[in-house]
Design a protein around this motif. Structure first.
Motif, PDB file in Angstrom:
ATOM      1  N   ALA A   6       1.067  -1.179   0.104  1.00 50.77           N
ATOM      2  CA  ALA A   6      -0.012   0.163  -0.115  1.00 50.77           C
ATOM      3  C   ALA A   6       0.817   1.312  -0.021  1.00 50.77           C
ATOM      4  O   ALA A   6       2.156   1.376   0.110  1.00 50.77           O
ATOM      5  CB  ALA A   6      -0.875  -0.009   1.280  1.00 50.77           C
ATOM      6  N   SER A   7       0.147   2.302  -0.359  1.00 52.16           N
ATOM      7  CA  SER A   7       0.590   3.735  -0.079  1.00 52.16           C
ATOM      8  C   SER A   7       0.156   4.088   1.211  1.00 52.16           C
ATOM      9  O   SER A   7      -1.061   3.793   1.579  1.00 52.16           O
ATOM     10  CB  SER A   7       0.217   4.704  -1.154  1.00 52.16           C
ATOM     11  OG  SER A   7      -1.154   4.936  -1.185  1.00 52.16           O
ATOM     12  N   LYS A   8       0.713   4.923   1.927  1.00 53.10           N
ATOM     13  CA  LYS A   8       0.137   5.458   3.396  1.00 53.10           C
ATOM     14  C   LYS A   8      -1.187   6.284   3.344  1.00 53.10           C
ATOM     15  O   LYS A   8      -2.100   5.986   3.740  1.00 53.10           O
ATOM     16  CB  LYS A   8       1.297   6.244   4.134  1.00 53.10           C
ATOM     17  CG  LYS A   8       0.654   7.044   5.407  1.00 53.10           C
ATOM     18  CD  LYS A   8       1.901   7.671   5.975  1.00 53.10           C
ATOM     19  CE  LYS A   8       2.029   8.995   5.300  1.00 53.10           C
ATOM     20  NZ  LYS A   8       1.248  10.203   5.496  1.00 53.10           N
ATOM     21  N   ILE A  13      -6.843   7.364   3.964  1.00 51.18           N
ATOM     22  CA  ILE A  13      -8.055   7.824   3.436  1.00 51.18           C
ATOM     23  C   ILE A  13      -9.310   6.560   3.334  1.00 51.18           C
ATOM     24  O   ILE A  13     -10.255   7.015   3.854  1.00 51.18           O
ATOM     25  CB  ILE A  13      -7.884   8.323   1.791  1.00 51.18           C
ATOM     26  CG1 ILE A  13      -6.965   9.393   1.738  1.00 51.18           C
ATOM     27  CG2 ILE A  13      -9.336   8.488   1.104  1.00 51.18           C
ATOM     28  CD1 ILE A  13      -6.384   9.727   0.244  1.00 51.18           C
ATOM     29  N   PHE A  14      -8.857   5.526   3.112  1.00 50.12           N
ATOM     30  CA  PHE A  14      -9.738   4.355   3.177  1.00 50.12           C
ATOM     31  C   PHE A  14     -10.259   4.295   4.640  1.00 50.12           C
ATOM     32  O   PHE A  14     -11.368   4.007   4.735  1.00 50.12           O
ATOM     33  CB  PHE A  14      -9.302   3.106   2.760  1.00 50.12           C
ATOM     34  CG  PHE A  14     -10.171   2.175   2.171  1.00 50.12           C
ATOM     35  CD1 PHE A  14     -11.116   1.967   2.555  1.00 50.12           C
ATOM     36  CD2 PHE A  14      -9.629   1.609   0.813  1.00 50.12           C
ATOM     37  CE1 PHE A  14     -12.074   0.841   1.904  1.00 50.12           C
ATOM     38  CE2 PHE A  14     -10.521   0.576   0.456  1.00 50.12           C
ATOM     39  CZ  PHE A  14     -11.729   0.403   0.843  1.00 50.12           C
ATOM     40  N   GLY A  15      -9.566   4.629   5.575  1.00 46.50           N
ATOM     41  CA  GLY A  15      -9.725   4.513   6.899  1.00 46.50           C
ATOM     42  C   GLY A  15     -10.972   5.328   7.540  1.00 46.50           C
ATOM     43  O   GLY A  15     -11.440   5.118   8.619  1.00 46.50           O
ATOM     44  N   VAL A  16     -11.145   6.405   6.895  1.00 45.13           N
ATOM     45  CA  VAL A  16     -12.163   7.200   7.415  1.00 45.13           C
ATOM     46  C   VAL A  16     -13.103   7.577   6.169  1.00 45.13           C
ATOM     47  O   VAL A  16     -14.217   8.632   6.427  1.00 45.13           O
ATOM     48  CB  VAL A  16     -11.412   8.715   7.589  1.00 45.13           C
ATOM     49  CG1 VAL A  16     -10.633   8.611   8.833  1.00 45.13           C
ATOM     50  CG2 VAL A  16     -10.657   9.401   6.393  1.00 45.13           C
ATOM     51  N   TYR A  34     -10.997  -3.766   6.304  1.00 42.79           N
ATOM     52  CA  TYR A  34     -11.625  -2.504   6.260  1.00 42.79           C
ATOM     53  C   TYR A  34     -12.958  -2.869   7.271  1.00 42.79           C
ATOM     54  O   TYR A  34     -14.058  -2.475   6.633  1.00 42.79           O
ATOM     55  CB  TYR A  34     -11.963  -1.802   4.877  1.00 42.79           C
ATOM     56  CG  TYR A  34     -10.879  -1.730   4.407  1.00 42.79           C
ATOM     57  CD1 TYR A  34      -9.820  -0.652   4.823  1.00 42.79           C
ATOM     58  CD2 TYR A  34     -10.098  -2.236   3.180  1.00 42.79           C
ATOM     59  CE1 TYR A  34      -8.572  -0.184   4.575  1.00 42.79           C
ATOM     60  CE2 TYR A  34      -8.928  -1.840   2.647  1.00 42.79           C
ATOM     61  CZ  TYR A  34      -8.288  -0.963   3.349  1.00 42.79           C
ATOM     62  OH  TYR A  34      -6.977  -0.704   2.946  1.00 42.79           O
ATOM     63  N   ARG A  35     -12.867  -3.160   8.361  1.00 39.94           N
ATOM     64  CA  ARG A  35     -13.946  -3.255   9.278  1.00 39.94           C
ATOM     65  C   ARG A  35     -13.777  -2.421  10.334  1.00 39.94           C
ATOM     66  O   ARG A  35     -14.432  -2.432  11.600  1.00 39.94           O
ATOM     67  CB  ARG A  35     -14.375  -4.621   9.651  1.00 39.94           C
ATOM     68  CG  ARG A  35     -14.439  -5.670   8.716  1.00 39.94           C
ATOM     69  CD  ARG A  35     -14.764  -7.073   9.075  1.00 39.94           C
ATOM     70  NE  ARG A  35     -16.138  -7.480   9.087  1.00 39.94           N
ATOM     71  CZ  ARG A  35     -16.757  -8.523   9.486  1.00 39.94           C
ATOM     72  NH1 ARG A  35     -15.802  -9.448   9.747  1.00 39.94           N
ATOM     73  NH2 ARG A  35     -17.974  -8.719   9.539  1.00 39.94           N
ATOM     74  N   THR A  36     -12.950  -1.305  10.188  1.00 37.56           N
ATOM     75  CA  THR A  36     -12.734  -0.279  11.284  1.00 37.56           C
ATOM     76  C   THR A  36     -13.764   0.614  11.767  1.00 37.56           C
ATOM     77  O   THR A  36     -14.189   1.135  12.785  1.00 37.56           O
ATOM     78  CB  THR A  36     -11.338   0.534  11.075  1.00 37.56           C
ATOM     79  OG1 THR A  36     -11.619   1.275   9.836  1.00 37.56           O
ATOM     80  CG2 THR A  36     -10.357  -0.336  10.882  1.00 37.56           C
ATOM     81  N   PHE A  85     -10.750  16.326   0.682  1.00 39.25           N
ATOM     82  CA  PHE A  85     -10.121  16.205  -0.824  1.00 39.25           C
ATOM     83  C   PHE A  85      -8.872  16.893  -0.589  1.00 39.25           C
ATOM     84  O   PHE A  85      -7.643  16.440  -0.934  1.00 39.25           O
ATOM     85  CB  PHE A  85     -10.920  16.729  -1.812  1.00 39.25           C
ATOM     86  CG  PHE A  85     -10.213  16.630  -2.962  1.00 39.25           C
ATOM     87  CD1 PHE A  85      -9.981  15.637  -3.835  1.00 39.25           C
ATOM     88  CD2 PHE A  85      -9.452  17.814  -3.622  1.00 39.25           C
ATOM     89  CE1 PHE A  85      -9.167  15.385  -5.140  1.00 39.25           C
ATOM     90  CE2 PHE A  85      -8.749  17.667  -4.967  1.00 39.25           C
ATOM     91  CZ  PHE A  85      -8.603  16.759  -5.371  1.00 39.25           C
ATOM     92  N   LYS A  86      -8.871  17.976   0.117  1.00 40.89           N
ATOM     93  CA  LYS A  86      -7.534  18.738   0.193  1.00 40.89           C
ATOM     94  C   LYS A  86      -6.542  17.965   1.118  1.00 40.89           C
ATOM     95  O   LYS A  86      -5.081  17.812   0.885  1.00 40.89           O
ATOM     96  CB  LYS A  86      -7.851  20.037   0.754  1.00 40.89           C
ATOM     97  CG  LYS A  86      -8.435  21.141  -0.146  1.00 40.89           C
ATOM     98  CD  LYS A  86      -8.639  22.479   0.644  1.00 40.89           C
ATOM     99  CE  LYS A  86      -9.380  23.284  -0.402  1.00 40.89           C
ATOM    100  NZ  LYS A  86      -9.684  24.850   0.382  1.00 40.89           N
ATOM    101  N   ALA A  87      -7.015  17.246   2.387  1.00 36.66           N
ATOM    102  CA  ALA A  87      -6.171  16.863   3.268  1.00 36.66           C
ATOM    103  C   ALA A  87      -5.708  15.345   2.232  1.00 36.66           C
ATOM    104  O   ALA A  87      -4.487  15.017   2.678  1.00 36.66           O
ATOM    105  CB  ALA A  87      -6.946  16.238   4.456  1.00 36.66           C
ATOM    106  N   ALA A  88      -6.519  14.828   1.603  1.00 30.15           N
ATOM    107  CA  ALA A  88      -6.007  13.756   0.876  1.00 30.15           C
ATOM    108  C   ALA A  88      -4.896  14.059  -0.370  1.00 30.15           C
ATOM    109  O   ALA A  88      -3.782  13.289  -0.137  1.00 30.15           O
ATOM    110  CB  ALA A  88      -7.145  12.945  -0.116  1.00 30.15           C
ATOM    111  N   VAL A  89      -4.994  15.212  -0.727  1.00 30.50           N
ATOM    112  CA  VAL A  89      -4.029  15.586  -1.707  1.00 30.50           C
ATOM    113  C   VAL A  89      -2.600  15.660  -0.842  1.00 30.50           C
ATOM    114  O   VAL A  89      -1.415  15.485  -1.313  1.00 30.50           O
ATOM    115  CB  VAL A  89      -4.327  16.818  -2.451  1.00 30.50           C
ATOM    116  CG1 VAL A  89      -3.249  17.125  -3.257  1.00 30.50           C
ATOM    117  CG2 VAL A  89      -5.536  16.554  -3.260  1.00 30.50           C
ATOM    118  N   ALA A  90      -2.773  16.620   0.269  1.00 32.06           N
ATOM    119  CA  ALA A  90      -1.753  16.752   1.129  1.00 32.06           C
ATOM    120  C   ALA A  90      -1.121  15.571   1.650  1.00 32.06           C
ATOM    121  O   ALA A  90       0.143  15.443   1.674  1.00 32.06           O
ATOM    122  CB  ALA A  90      -1.974  17.734   2.319  1.00 32.06           C
TER     123      ALA A  90
END
Length: 257
Positions: A6-8, A13-16, A34-36, A85-90
């Protein structure tokens, strides 16, 4: 890429996320990993038998992946970038900066990240990559520059070590005018290295890259996850340069950045 190879940012992103749209993806660990938190899961696939195989399904759309994306874009409306989206890009930029730092380190003995930087420098947008099973799958996902015109093959479903050389031979026979790489670890390569003779016999110019750490490291990492004693993962060291030259194939050992 998500999960272990994976990429971090993908995992974070998937986790939230509150909605996940899987387009033509067969991700066998989805229900386990992904059952978090609860989220809506929408699956797009051209094969109806794939629906809900690996994750509880909220909606399945039977469609060609590209056609679905085209229609989704046609019916979409432009909106201002959201904080999410901005947080994902960062997050992605931060991850890429980290990978760049690893790729530019200078070590003796040589580590794998600068090796991938060198592969990227000599490959092109038509190169074909056959990536053998092991840590090189993870490393290729993270460090290898693969564009829409490139082709690549891995043995993803059954983790069949020793697919690197056969995949590269098939690639060179199918695309004789393209540059072809076989990227393999010492464990996977040693299972099929006799077929260097096949490359030589049929005059197939393939770049075989073997990363050697004297360990089945992909399995070692899984054993680390389980906090168990390491078992059955140590490999004997080999001189792949001498072995290759014994089969009439040019070779060189690189040990320093």
């Amino acid at each position: 890429m998500a999960n272990r190879a994976a990429s971090k940012p993908a995992n974070e992103i998937f986790g939230v996320a509150d909605l996940v749209i899987a387009i033509g993806a067969d991700f066998p660990f989805a229900n386990l990993v992904y059952r978090t938190h609860p989220f809506k899961f929408v699956q797009i696939d051209a094969d109806k038998t794939e629906f809900g195989r690996h994750h509880f399904l909220d909606l399945g759309v039977w469609s060609d992946a590209t056609y679905f994306v085209q229609k989704a874009i046609e019916r979409s409306q432009a909106v201002a970038p959201s904080p999410f989206f901005k947080a994902a890009v960062a997050d992605k930029k931060n991850w890429q900066a980290y990978l760049d730092k690893l790729s530019n380190k200078n070590t003796d003995p040589l580590e794998f990240e600068p090796l991938y930087k060198s592969i990227n420098e000599i490959s092109n947008d038509k190169s074909v990559f056959s990536i053998d099973v092991g840590d090189n799958i993870i490393n290729s996902f993270r460090f290898l520059n693969i564009g829409p015109k490139n082709k690549w093959v891995i043995s993803a479903l059954f983790a069949s070590m020793g697919t690197g050389i056969p995949g590269a031979i098939a690639a060179k026979l199918s695309y004789p005018d393209r540059q072809v790489f076989n990227i393999a670890g010492d464990g996977a390569f040693s299972m099929v290295m006799q077929d260097l003779l096949t490359e030589k016999k049929y005059h197939l110019p393939i770049i075989n890259i073997i990363t050697s750490n004297k360990t089945l490291n992909f399995i070692k990492s899984e054993q680390d996850d389980l906090k168990m004693n390491h078992s059955g993962i140590d490999l004997e060291d080999q001189d792949f340069e001498m072995i290759s030259k014994g089969m009439g194939v040019d070779a060189v050992t690189v040990s320093k950045s």
